[in-house]
Motif scaffolding. Structure first.
Motif, mmCIF file in Angstrom:
data_model
loop_
_atom_site.group_PDB
_atom_site.id
_atom_site.type_symbol
_atom_site.label_atom_id
_atom_site.label_comp_id
_atom_site.label_asym_id
_atom_site.label_seq_id
_atom_site.Cartn_x
_atom_site.Cartn_y
_atom_site.Cartn_z
ATOM 1 N N ASP A 102 11.662 13.547 1.770
ATOM 2 C CA ASP A 102 10.183 13.475 1.954
ATOM 3 C C ASP A 102 9.488 12.991 0.544
ATOM 4 N N ARG A 103 8.534 11.897 0.724
ATOM 5 C CA ARG A 103 8.238 11.579 -0.797
ATOM 6 C C ARG A 103 6.993 10.681 -0.325
ATOM 7 N N VAL A 104 6.184 10.321 -1.323
ATOM 8 C CA VAL A 104 5.261 9.020 -0.939
ATOM 9 C C VAL A 104 5.697 7.925 -1.834
ATOM 10 N N PHE A 105 5.613 6.970 -1.311
ATOM 11 C CA PHE A 105 6.389 5.386 -1.920
ATOM 12 C C PHE A 105 4.918 4.994 -2.230
ATOM 13 N N ALA A 106 4.591 4.680 -3.620
ATOM 14 C CA ALA A 106 3.393 4.339 -4.117
ATOM 15 C C ALA A 106 3.316 2.678 -3.785
ATOM 16 N N ARG A 107 2.046 2.082 -3.693
ATOM 17 C CA ARG A 107 1.672 0.756 -3.781
ATOM 18 C C ARG A 107 2.484 0.138 -5.086
ATOM 19 N N ARG A 115 0.808 -1.094 0.094
ATOM 20 C CA ARG A 115 0.130 -0.125 0.009
ATOM 21 C C ARG A 115 0.907 1.340 -0.209
ATOM 22 N N ASP A 116 0.147 2.366 -0.192
ATOM 23 C CA ASP A 116 1.116 3.648 -0.206
ATOM 24 C C ASP A 116 1.581 3.916 1.187
ATOM 25 N N CYS A 117 2.779 4.520 1.177
ATOM 26 C CA CYS A 117 3.519 4.890 2.292
ATOM 27 C C CYS A 117 4.225 6.373 2.084
ATOM 28 N N ASN A 118 3.629 7.111 3.131
ATOM 29 C CA ASN A 118 4.119 8.563 3.396
ATOM 30 C C ASN A 118 5.054 8.605 3.899
ATOM 31 N N HIS A 119 6.440 8.980 3.425
ATOM 32 C CA HIS A 119 7.517 9.044 4.412
ATOM 33 C C HIS A 119 8.297 10.531 4.567
ATOM 34 N N ARG A 120 8.319 10.890 5.772
ATOM 35 C CA ARG A 120 9.018 12.170 5.860
ATOM 36 C C ARG A 120 10.051 11.930 6.943
ATOM 37 N N SER A 121 11.456 12.054 6.547
ATOM 38 C CA SER A 121 12.594 12.059 7.406
ATOM 39 C C SER A 121 13.898 12.350 6.592
ATOM 40 N N ASP A 122 14.914 12.934 7.471
ATOM 41 C CA ASP A 122 16.099 13.276 6.770
ATOM 42 C C ASP A 122 17.148 12.256 7.128
ATOM 43 N N LEU A 123 16.540 11.120 7.753
ATOM 44 C CA LEU A 123 17.217 9.890 8.040
ATOM 45 C C LEU A 123 16.830 8.684 7.251
#
Length: 407
Positions: A392-397, A338-346
């Motif tokens: 920071d980006r959205v990883f799509a399904r 499923r989609d995953c919203n990722h926000r981190s500088d690590l």
């Protein structure tokens, strides 16, 4: 602050195979061989029958049925002192040495024995060498059978026994000690007072080590007090690897780095660009005679930080110490469920499960809902960690991501 790859390289650079030792053969299973092994004799040491039946001279069996005089019976473990003559047959059992003069075996199902004679009626022409394993067919004396660096699987243990090894030189299993720290901790069987929690990390880390064939030692909880903490950590420096849980962040009672330095442990790095587990500490203790200095990992006290630190850094180091030079992070590829919203500088590691129902292509990776690095419940249902690069980006399904298995 180091990247994960930079930190990994520094750990593996300091994780050299332990000095070899001699062990009883049955204690060496799954260890890495530290010597080359050659055959001490031919195998088999004689021409042997592969079937229960009758040893004959193939030239005496020109037709579809022939009668032979029964000259002798040879069981496995016996040998014949006579040479088989024309028109003679010897009853022979599986594994028994062939008598001199015989060059074929007809199986017992194709024979009828009566009054000291046997009638053979094989369904096809008898060929020289039929149902016989020739001497030296498996290997010859002096042949190299195993090389240093081979892992001793059960079959290889059997091979060593076959060539006379009662003891064998191997790279031993690393010795590992776990020292939990923190005034807030109580043992699992105790009732926590207000502000306290149970010590779950030590049991989890010990189970991870046991899963890799080790027998870890767990020390009592060390308090946040320099003298007592130093005494506890000093005992761990007698092992090949010391895991310290807690006390490595930036709090006033995070005393572990300073106490380790006072014990002669040289810091290699402190803090890694990863989430969770950023405060991870790594150093090397003084040498111990012929053995290298203890590899010391200061793992953050949050359970997921300790779990990830072990899988990511400690496990490959243990593999290197045990003589397996190609240890890596063990990443594999999977496809997001499923989609995953990722926000981190690590570089971020998120608990995930992996699907085993995919027939073709990469397996599916499903990110688990987790409340953070203290979520032991989510960890108990996870198969590993999905890995996301900084940014920071959205990883799509359906997108391919790296996956770090726990096992």
């Amino acid at each position: 602050m180091l990247t994960v790859d930079e930190a990994m390289a520094l750990v593996l650079k300091r994780a050299s195979p332990l000095p070899s030792t001699g062990l009883a053969l049955m204690d060496a299973a799954r260890l890495v061989l530290a010597e080359d092994v050659a055959a001490d004799a031919d195998q088999p040491p004689f021409d042997k029958s592969l079937m229960d039946g009758y040893a004959i001279r193939a030239a005496d069996m020109p037709g579809s049925a022939s009668r032979f005089r029964l000259a002798e019976t040879i069981h496995a473990g016996e040998s014949s002192a006579r040479t088989l003559g024309p028109g003679e047959a010897a009853a022979i059992m599986t594994g028994a040495p062939m008598p001199a003069g015989a060059d074929a075996v007809v199986i017992v199902e194709h024979a009828e024995e009566s009054d000291g004679e046997v009638t053979l009626h094989p369904p096809a022409a008898v060929k020289v060498g039929q149902h016989i394993l020739p001497q030296g067919r498996v290997y010859r004396r002096g042949d190299e059978l195993l090389k240093a660096g081979n892992e001793l699987t059960p079959a290889r243990i059997g091979l060593l026994a076959a060539v006379g090894y009662a003891t064998v030189r191997v790279i031993p299993r690393p010795e590992l000690t776990i020292v939990p720290t923190g005034d807030e901790l109580v043992e699992p069987g105790e009732i926590p007072a207000p502000g306290q929690i149970r010590n779950s990390n030590a049991a989890m880390l010990a189970a991870l080590a046991i899963d890799r064939g080790l027998a870890p030692r767990i020390r009592p909880i060390a308090p946040d007090e320099p003298k007592a903490l130093a005494a506890a950590l000093a005992t761990g420096l007698e092992s090949d690897v010391l895991l310290v849980t807690g006390g490595v962040s930036a709090g006033r009672r995070d005393l572990v780095p300073g106490v380790l330095e006072s014990l002669g442990v040289r810091q290699v790095f402190h803090r890694v660009r990863m989430k969770p587990g950023k405060p991870l500490w790594f150093g090397v203790g003084p040498t111990r005679g012929s053995r290298p200095g203890t590899l010391v990992f200061g793992l953050p006290g949050n359970p997921l930080s300790g779990l990830l630190g072990f899988v990511l850094f400690v496990a490959p180091a243990l593999e290197r110490l045990a003589g397996r030079p190609h240890a890596t992070r063990g990443m594999i590829s999977g496809r997001l469920a499923r989609d995953c919203n990722h926000r981190s500088d690590l570089e971020t590691y998120r608990l995930a499960t992996r699907s085993s129902s995919v027939v073709e292509g990469p397996f599916e990776v499903d990110i688990l809902d987790s409340i953070g690095s203290a979520d032991v419940l989510a960890a108990a249902t996870a198969d590993g960690f999905a890995v996301f690069s900084p940014g920071d980006r959205v990883f799509a399904r359906g997108e391919i991501v790296r996956f770090l298995p726990m096992r």
